[in-house]
Motif scaffolding. Sequence first.
Motif, mmCIF file in Angstrom:
data_model
loop_
_atom_site.group_PDB
_atom_site.id
_atom_site.type_symbol
_atom_site.label_atom_id
_atom_site.label_comp_id
_atom_site.label_asym_id
_atom_site.label_seq_id
_atom_site.Cartn_x
_atom_site.Cartn_y
_atom_site.Cartn_z
ATOM 1 N N LYS A 71 0.843 -1.196 0.000
ATOM 2 C CA LYS A 71 0.000 0.000 0.000
ATOM 3 C C LYS A 71 0.881 1.248 0.000
ATOM 4 C CE LYS A 71 -4.031 -1.600 2.613
ATOM 5 N NZ LYS A 71 -4.811 -1.396 3.843
ATOM 6 N N LYS A 72 0.412 2.270 -0.643
ATOM 7 C CA LYS A 72 1.060 3.575 -0.579
ATOM 8 C C LYS A 72 0.503 4.323 0.634
ATOM 9 C CE LYS A 72 2.971 3.291 -4.755
ATOM 10 N NZ LYS A 72 4.024 2.329 -4.756
ATOM 11 N N LEU A 73 1.131 5.419 0.996
ATOM 12 C CA LEU A 73 0.700 6.174 2.161
ATOM 13 C C LEU A 73 -0.721 6.687 2.001
ATOM 14 C CD1 LEU A 73 1.440 7.332 4.906
ATOM 15 C CD2 LEU A 73 2.337 9.348 3.747
ATOM 16 N N TYR A 74 -1.080 7.141 0.785
ATOM 17 C CA TYR A 74 -2.427 7.660 0.592
ATOM 18 C C TYR A 74 -3.471 6.552 0.675
ATOM 19 C CZ TYR A 74 -1.425 6.322 -4.286
ATOM 20 O OH TYR A 74 -1.077 5.647 -5.426
ATOM 21 N N ASP A 75 -3.103 5.309 0.331
ATOM 22 C CA ASP A 75 -4.031 4.183 0.487
ATOM 23 C C ASP A 75 -4.325 3.947 1.965
ATOM 24 O OD1 ASP A 75 -4.210 3.630 -2.249
ATOM 25 O OD2 ASP A 75 -2.423 2.347 -2.181
ATOM 26 N N LYS A 76 -3.272 4.011 2.788
ATOM 27 C CA LYS A 76 -3.444 3.803 4.232
ATOM 28 C C LYS A 76 -4.330 4.900 4.820
ATOM 29 C CE LYS A 76 1.113 1.773 4.635
ATOM 30 N NZ LYS A 76 2.448 1.926 5.205
ATOM 31 N N ARG A 77 -4.142 6.140 4.349
ATOM 32 C CA ARG A 77 -4.966 7.249 4.848
ATOM 33 C C ARG A 77 -6.421 7.068 4.431
ATOM 34 N NH1 ARG A 77 -0.838 12.012 3.202
ATOM 35 N NH2 ARG A 77 0.539 11.838 5.000
ATOM 36 N N ALA A 78 -6.657 6.595 3.221
ATOM 37 C CA ALA A 78 -8.025 6.376 2.734
ATOM 38 C C ALA A 78 -8.723 5.298 3.557
ATOM 39 C CB ALA A 78 -8.003 5.999 1.262
ATOM 40 N N VAL A 79 -8.008 4.231 3.873
ATOM 41 C CA VAL A 79 -8.590 3.155 4.688
ATOM 42 C C VAL A 79 -8.929 3.677 6.082
ATOM 43 C CG1 VAL A 79 -8.070 0.956 5.815
ATOM 44 C CG2 VAL A 79 -7.511 1.276 3.413
ATOM 45 N N ALA A 80 -8.028 4.475 6.675
ATOM 46 C CA ALA A 80 -8.278 5.034 8.011
ATOM 47 C C ALA A 80 -9.474 5.986 7.982
ATOM 48 C CB ALA A 80 -7.037 5.760 8.512
#
Length: 151
Positions: free
Chosen positions: A124-133
Amino acid sequence: METKTIATNKKAFHEYFVIESFETGIALTGTEIKSIRGGNVNLKDAWCSIDNGELIVKQMHISPYEFGNIFNKDPIRPRKLLAHKREIMRMLGLIKQQGLTLVPLSLYFKGSLVKVQVGLCKGKKLYDKRAVAAKKDADRSIDRAIKEQNR
């Protein structure tokens, strides 16, 4: 058969998208099994590789059995995973073509046997992790609002 989860790799679900998962056996010694029955396993930093056509899990920490003696093994030794040759070659092909990673997702008992669920994962990229959160936070607030409305 009844399954009982021993350990899950929560970090893997945070760091990777799981594309596909496989169930494999694992080659262990007697004192390692006794330690696993006590729940002394950590999958946090574990990863898998394919060496000479064999699936190997590395950095999986199984604490030494406290009542063991000279038969205790190294806690983070590489351990062989048991899978069909056809499955291993398929995984190897996907890893080479698409740049995927093999990560152990969970360790569980299936009857009296210890099984490892191995995931074919993409980072995952950082923006993917932020979207999930953000999605998780939105779902939590929606559930809270519905709960208050039903009172």
